[in-house]
Design a protein around this motif. Structure first.
Motif: not given
Length: 150
Positions: A106-133
Motif C-alpha cells: 500500500g505504499a504510494r511514496m518511498v524515500w531514502c538518504n542516498a550516498r552520492i556514489p549510489a545516486e545513479g542507481l536510484y535515478r535509474r529506478a525513477g527516484f529524484a532528488t529533493i533538497g540539497e546534498p
C-alpha cells in the motif's frame, strides 16, 4: 530476489555501510515493528540487500507529494551490495523487488538518504532528488531522494 529476515542482513549492512558501528548498533537500527528486507544471493550467500519501513520525511522537509497520506510513505535504509559483487545488477534487482513489494503493502511514496556514489542507481529506478546534498561526518556525502509508486 527474495524477502529475507531483516536481521539476516545486518552483517552485510554493517560491513559495507557502517563499519564505524558495532554489529549490535546496526541490529538496534533494524528494530522497527514493520521493517522488512529483500536480499539477493549468489551460491546461498547474501550479496545485496535493502531494508524498508513506514517513515515520514524528516522534520523540516516538505513532502513532495501532498496527495499521499502519511501512512503511505515508506523509507529505504541499508541498501548494500558486497563490493565483490557490484556491477552485476544485484542492487538494481533488490531495489526493483523492494518497490514491487512496497506497492503490494500500500505504499504510494518511498524515500531514502542516498550516498552520492549510489545516486545513479536510484535515478535509474525513477527516484529524484529533493533538497540539497549534505555530508555526514562519519559516512560521507548524501542526497535525499524520493519517488512515487503507482
Amino acid at each position: 530476489m527474495e524477502q529475507i529476515d531483516p536481521y539476516a542482513s545486518v552483517w552485510l549492512r554493517q560491513r559495507v555501510l557502517r563499519p564505524d558501528l558495532t554489529y549490535d548498533e546496526v541490529v538496534a537500527d533494524t528494530a522497527h515493528p514493520d521493517v522488512f528486507a529483500i536480499g539477493a544471493f549468489v551460491e546461498r550467500s547474501l550479496v545485496s540487500c535493502v531494508v524498508a519501513y513506514p517513515d515520514l520525511f524528516p522534520a523540516g522537509v516538505a513532502q513532495p507529494a501532498a496527495d499521499v497520506a502519511d501512512s503511505e510513505v515508506w523509507r529505504l535504509r541499508g541498501m548494500a551490495t558486497d563490493p565483490v559483487h557490484r556491477g552485476q545488477g544485484h542492487g538494481a534487482a533488490v531495489l526493483a523487488r523492494m518497490l514491487d513489494d512496497l506497492r503490494l503493502r500500500g505504499a504510494r511514496m518511498v524515500w531514502c538518504n542516498a550516498r552520492i556514489p549510489a545516486e545513479g542507481l536510484y535515478r535509474r529506478a525513477g527516484f529524484a532528488t529533493i533538497g540539497e546534498p549534505w555530508v555526514d561526518p562519519v559516512i560521507g556525502p548524501h542526497v535525499r531522494m524520493w519517488r512515487r509508486l503507482g
